[in-house]
Write an enzyme that holds these catalytic residues in place. Structure first.
Site, PDB file in Angstrom:
ATOM      1  N   GLY A  76      -1.924  -5.425   8.596  1.00 35.63           N
ATOM      2  CA  GLY A  76      -3.105  -5.466   7.723  1.00 35.63           C
ATOM      3  C   GLY A  76      -2.913  -6.463   6.597  1.00 35.63           C
ATOM      4  N   ASP A 100       0.868  -1.184   0.000  1.00 36.33           N
ATOM      5  CA  ASP A 100       0.000   0.000   0.000  1.00 36.33           C
ATOM      6  C   ASP A 100       0.908   1.239   0.000  1.00 36.33           C
ATOM      7  OD1 ASP A 100       0.906   0.266   2.599  1.00 36.33           O
ATOM      8  OD2 ASP A 100      -1.077   0.275   3.538  1.00 36.33           O
ATOM      9  N   ASN A 142       6.089 -23.946   8.995  1.00 31.60           N
ATOM     10  CA  ASN A 142       4.745 -23.572   8.517  1.00 31.60           C
ATOM     11  C   ASN A 142       4.627 -23.510   7.005  1.00 31.60           C
ATOM     12  OD1 ASN A 142       5.592 -21.376  10.946  1.00 31.60           O
ATOM     13  ND2 ASN A 142       3.921 -22.780  11.405  1.00 31.60           N
ATOM     14  N   CYS A 149       3.065  -3.147   4.121  1.00 35.09           N
ATOM     15  CA  CYS A 149       2.220  -2.015   4.513  1.00 35.09           C
ATOM     16  C   CYS A 149       2.947  -1.298   5.654  1.00 35.09           C
ATOM     17  CB  CYS A 149       0.801  -2.461   4.885  1.00 35.09           C
ATOM     18  SG  CYS A 149       0.667  -3.541   6.325  1.00 35.09           S
ATOM     19  N   GLY A 150       2.295  -0.454   6.397  1.00 33.52           N
ATOM     20  CA  GLY A 150       2.982   0.282   7.450  1.00 33.52           C
ATOM     21  C   GLY A 150       3.612  -0.639   8.488  1.00 33.52           C
ATOM     22  N   THR A 151       2.835  -1.622   8.919  1.00 32.88           N
ATOM     23  CA  THR A 151       3.285  -2.528   9.985  1.00 32.88           C
ATOM     24  C   THR A 151       3.447  -3.980   9.529  1.00 32.88           C
ATOM     25  OG1 THR A 151       0.974  -2.917  10.489  1.00 32.88           O
ATOM     26  CG2 THR A 151       2.087  -1.206  11.785  1.00 32.88           C
ATOM     27  N   GLY A 152       2.827  -4.338   8.410  1.00 35.18           N
ATOM     28  CA  GLY A 152       2.750  -5.737   7.970  1.00 35.18           C
ATOM     29  C   GLY A 152       1.479  -6.401   8.482  1.00 35.18           C
TER      30      GLY A 152
HETATM   31  C1  RB5 Z   1      -1.923   2.748   6.557  1.00 43.21           C
HETATM   32  O1  RB5 Z   1      -1.851   3.978   7.189  1.00 43.21           O
HETATM   33  C2  RB5 Z   1      -1.681   1.628   7.539  1.00 43.21           C
HETATM   34  O2  RB5 Z   1      -2.760   1.466   8.381  1.00 43.21           O
HETATM   35  C3  RB5 Z   1      -1.364   0.353   6.798  1.00 43.21           C
HETATM   36  O3  RB5 Z   1      -0.248   0.554   5.994  1.00 43.21           O
HETATM   37  C4  RB5 Z   1      -1.041  -0.874   7.629  1.00 43.21           C
HETATM   38  O4  RB5 Z   1      -0.019  -0.619   8.541  1.00 43.21           O
HETATM   39  C5  RB5 Z   1      -2.181  -1.584   8.216  1.00 43.21           C
HETATM   40  O5  RB5 Z   1      -2.043  -2.592   8.893  1.00 43.21           O
END
Ligand code: RB5
Length: 147
Positions: free
Chosen positions: A70, A8, A99, A65-68
């Site tokens: 989502g 994202d 796994n 993504c920001g944290t992995g």
């Molecule tokens: C986007 O701001 C953020 O929520 C997304 O990248 C991710 O970290 C979601 O888990």
């Protein structure tokens, strides 16, 4: 092995680095987007990559993504996907050994690239142990595709 990659907006910059890294390593990849830092919804890219991995033999997926978080939640909704959010080499390695994880979700924000690069290398190079107990446990999850 072919690698499908996706991100994202929060993972876009790291995804671009991953492309260069895979190219240098001679590993074939397909970029499923996003293609800018404009805000998008991570599930759209998680599903694109996960569906490709689920139906393509000898493939893996890498999502950022920001944290992995989502990405790993969404990818694991797709049948046949065993996605891991790895923050270190040990979790990356064991997700393959035990796994047979076929998707790696990475953190794009506030995380050193050097660490990300090592996690990716470890994950791509590590093999599933193939041990009966691990096959049995994976079987219980119900995701046999692309195992
Ligand atoms: C986007 O701001 C953020 O929520 C997304 O990248 C991710 O970290 C979601 O888990």
């Amino acid at each position: 092995m072919k690698v499908f990659i996706g991100a994202d907006h929060a993972g876009f910059t790291v995804k671009e680095k991953i492309k260069k890294f895979l190219k240098r390593k001679g590993i074939g990849y397909e970029d499923m987007g996003t293609d800018s830092r404009k805000s998008v919804d991570y599930p759209d890219f998680a599903f694109k990559v996960a569906r490709k991995v689920a139906k393509t033999k000898n493939s893996r997926g890498i999502l950022v993504c920001g944290t992995g978080t989502g990405m790993v939640i969404a990818a694991n909704r797709v049948k046949g996907i065993r996605a891991v959010a790895a923050y270190d080499k040990y979790s990356a390695k064991m997700s393959r050994h035990d796994n047979d994880a076929n998707v790696l979700a990475l953190r794009g924000r506030l995380f050193p690239w050097e660490k990300t690069r090592k996690i990716i290398s470890t994950w791509l190079e590590s093999k599933f142990s193939g041990k009966a107990r691990h096959k049995r446990r994976i079987g219980k999850i119900g995701g046999k595709k692309n195992a």
